[in-house]
Design a protein around this motif. Structure first.
Motif, PDB file in Angstrom:
ATOM      1  N   THR A 146       0.858  -1.200   0.000  1.00  0.00           N
ATOM      2  CA  THR A 146       0.000   0.000   0.000  1.00  0.00           C
ATOM      3  C   THR A 146       0.887   1.240   0.000  1.00  0.00           C
ATOM      4  O   THR A 146       2.005   1.220   0.513  1.00  0.00           O
ATOM      5  N   TRP A 147       0.369   2.328  -0.583  1.00  0.00           N
ATOM      6  CA  TRP A 147       1.091   3.603  -0.668  1.00  0.00           C
ATOM      7  C   TRP A 147       0.223   4.726  -0.109  1.00  0.00           C
ATOM      8  O   TRP A 147      -0.998   4.708  -0.258  1.00  0.00           O
ATOM      9  N   THR A 148       0.882   5.727   0.500  1.00  0.00           N
ATOM     10  CA  THR A 148       0.203   6.973   0.868  1.00  0.00           C
ATOM     11  C   THR A 148       1.120   8.133   0.491  1.00  0.00           C
ATOM     12  O   THR A 148       2.326   7.950   0.292  1.00  0.00           O
ATOM     13  N   LYS A 149       0.545   9.335   0.406  1.00  0.00           N
ATOM     14  CA  LYS A 149       1.332  10.559   0.190  1.00  0.00           C
ATOM     15  C   LYS A 149       0.946  11.543   1.282  1.00  0.00           C
ATOM     16  O   LYS A 149      -0.233  11.890   1.423  1.00  0.00           O
ATOM     17  N   GLY A 151       0.552  10.944   4.238  1.00  0.00           N
ATOM     18  CA  GLY A 151      -0.426  10.302   5.119  1.00  0.00           C
ATOM     19  C   GLY A 151      -1.796  10.083   4.501  1.00  0.00           C
ATOM     20  O   GLY A 151      -2.683   9.512   5.145  1.00  0.00           O
ATOM     21  N   GLN A 152      -1.999  10.506   3.250  1.00  0.00           N
ATOM     22  CA  GLN A 152      -3.315  10.372   2.593  1.00  0.00           C
ATOM     23  C   GLN A 152      -3.207   9.406   1.413  1.00  0.00           C
ATOM     24  O   GLN A 152      -2.125   9.199   0.870  1.00  0.00           O
ATOM     25  N   PRO A 153      -4.348   8.808   0.987  1.00  0.00           N
ATOM     26  CA  PRO A 153      -4.293   7.913  -0.185  1.00  0.00           C
ATOM     27  C   PRO A 153      -3.793   8.667  -1.417  1.00  0.00           C
ATOM     28  O   PRO A 153      -3.973   9.884  -1.537  1.00  0.00           O
ATOM     29  N   TYR A 183       6.155  10.186   0.185  1.00  0.00           N
ATOM     30  CA  TYR A 183       5.408   8.999  -0.227  1.00  0.00           C
ATOM     31  C   TYR A 183       5.855   7.831   0.667  1.00  0.00           C
ATOM     32  O   TYR A 183       7.051   7.543   0.763  1.00  0.00           O
ATOM     33  N   SER A 197       9.950   5.370   3.205  1.00  0.00           N
ATOM     34  CA  SER A 197       9.373   6.610   2.654  1.00  0.00           C
ATOM     35  C   SER A 197      10.352   7.252   1.677  1.00  0.00           C
ATOM     36  O   SER A 197      11.571   7.095   1.800  1.00  0.00           O
TER      37      SER A 197
END
Length: 430
Positions: A146-149, A151-153, A183, A197
């Motif tokens: 899974t990835w976030t940027k 802290g958000q999708p 990211y 990150s």
């Protein structure tokens, strides 16, 4: 006639263990029996039964010749007992059995992200560039990525992610400044996870300085001041380029570039000319496409008022040489280069020379002498047994001289008794 020897089975195979397993197969390996006998060995039968029963069934129709076998088409989460029997004309051997039942399930390998070295620091790209970053990882069964940027999708319109069993690729077709950020990638296998990150910084040319003005004109000089750009291109401003144009020709000429301050004095202007000035901003991408231009003009008058600097008495800066850092005694080993360091001040700049046992070293290639801004060093390259002794640095100018000395001890390499090559009758007091 003598009777033919009775045909006997072999002893049991040995060293049976599980080499690998997944959700529908188990791979086992073993070693051949210690005792095979004259009858020889024809092959092996592999047998399994569910844990808690004694309902043993052979899984191979023909004798297995090698001592490795993949038991296929198993049911996930079954617990199986496994044994191997050696077979020859004398019959079946005693079986070798695994010490405990095997759970038919993929071996969980803890996930581990292998972040490439170049991504461990901030990754900088220019606006419009394609970004294609591959981050390898390990883990079994296939990890969930899974990835976030920040802290958000991720926004799927901006960022495309493609993950395989071994790596995950972050792809941006044409980067924009809003793609900058942190990211975070998470890799999970069952109850375990690993994270990493990446910091992306998308940069472009800066805007021009917010304003520029002429603050003073005197003689053949103009003083300018300007303010930083409101848009730095998402990276720090590295300098400014200042240009002048004579009103008659309108042609622009660069007078300063890569200039760091927010004010400058432009000199050597021509009497009778009228000038405009403009300033460009610079960052790591280059120079701003437009400039801030002065609203007013600077006219260099023919009766130009000469700038008269205030009178002041010149201070006498001369002084005799003085060592501000002395030489220290040193010890080194044969073949290992070493450096002697000291620092000296004086005005005019003192002439520095080095001596060994009171003899001037001069241009001997074994020694490298450097003196920059008062820091003086003598490098002794790969010293031998006879390079020990008393080294002296002497600094001299018209107002006096100063000396400092130290002892250098050169030891034999380990394994030999250490020797010191220092002459004891030389005065080191300096």
């Amino acid at each position: 006639a003598a009777e033919a020897p009775a045909e006997e089975p072999t002893s049991a195979p040995v060293d049976l263990f599980v080499e690998d397993k997944n959700d529908n197969s188990v791979t086992i390996i073993w070693s051949q029996p210690a005792n095979i006998g004259p009858t020889g060995l024809d092959g092996y039968v592999i047998e399994i039964c569910k844990d808690g029963t004694e309902d043993w069934k052979a899984v191979n129709e023909e004798l297995q010749k090698s001592s490795r076998y993949v038991i296929k088409n198993l049911t996930t989460d079954d617990r199986l007992k496994i044994r191997v029997v050696a077979v020859n004309e004398g019959g079946r051997s005693t079986p070798v059995t695994l010490p405990e039942a095997v759970l038919v399930k993929e071996v969980a390998d803890r996930p581990k992200v292998r972040l490439p070295r170049f991504l461990r620091q901030r990754y900088v790209a220019h606006v419009g560039e394609k970004i294609n970053l591959t981050i390898p990882f390990t883990g079994k069964p296939k990890p969930v990525v899974t990835w976030t940027k920040n802290g958000q999708p991720l926004d799927p319109k901006r960022v495309n992610i493609r993950s395989t069993e071994r790596d995950s690729i972050l792809f941006i077709r044409a980067s924009e400044r809003e793609d900058s950020g942190v990211y975070e990638m998470t890799v999970k296998v069952e109850g375990f996870e690993d994270k990493t990150s990446i910091t992306l910084q998308i940069v472009e040319l800066p805007g021009p300085p917010a304003s520029v003005k002429i603050v003073d004109t005197w003689g053949f000089n103009v003083a300018l001041e300007w303010t930083p750009p409101t848009d730095n291109g998402n990276t720090e401003i590295t300098g400014y380029t200042i240009q002048k144009a004579d009103k008659k020709t309108g042609d622009w000429f660069t007078v300063l570039e890569h200039y760091h301050r927010l004010n400058a004095t432009i000199s050597d202007l021509i009497m009778g000319n009228t000038y405009k000035f403009r300033v460009f901003s610079e960052n790591k991408c280059g120079m701003s496409e437009s400039a801030a231009v002065t609203k007013g003009e600077a006219k260099i008058l023919k009766t130009g008022i000469q700038y008269k600097p205030p009178d002041y008495k010149e201070h006498d800066f001369t002084e005799a040489p003085k060592f501000t850092t002395n030489l220290s005694d040193r010890s080194t080993t044969v073949g290992y280069s070493t450096k002697l360091l000291c620092s000296v001040r004086g005005f005019p700049k003192p002439k520095v020379e080095w001596m060994k046992n009171q003899m001037i070293i001069g241009d001997d290639p074994k020694f490298r002498q450097i003196c920059v801004q008062g820091i003086c060093s003598l490098e002794i390259r790969k010293p031998g047994n006879f390079d020990g002794g008393v080294y002296t640095c002497r600094a001299k100018n018209d107002h006096g001289e100063a000396v400092v000395s130290c002892k250098l001890e050169v030891k034999r390499k380990s394994g030999s008794r250490a020797c010191t090559y220092v002459s004891s009758d030389i005065d080191v007091s300096g």
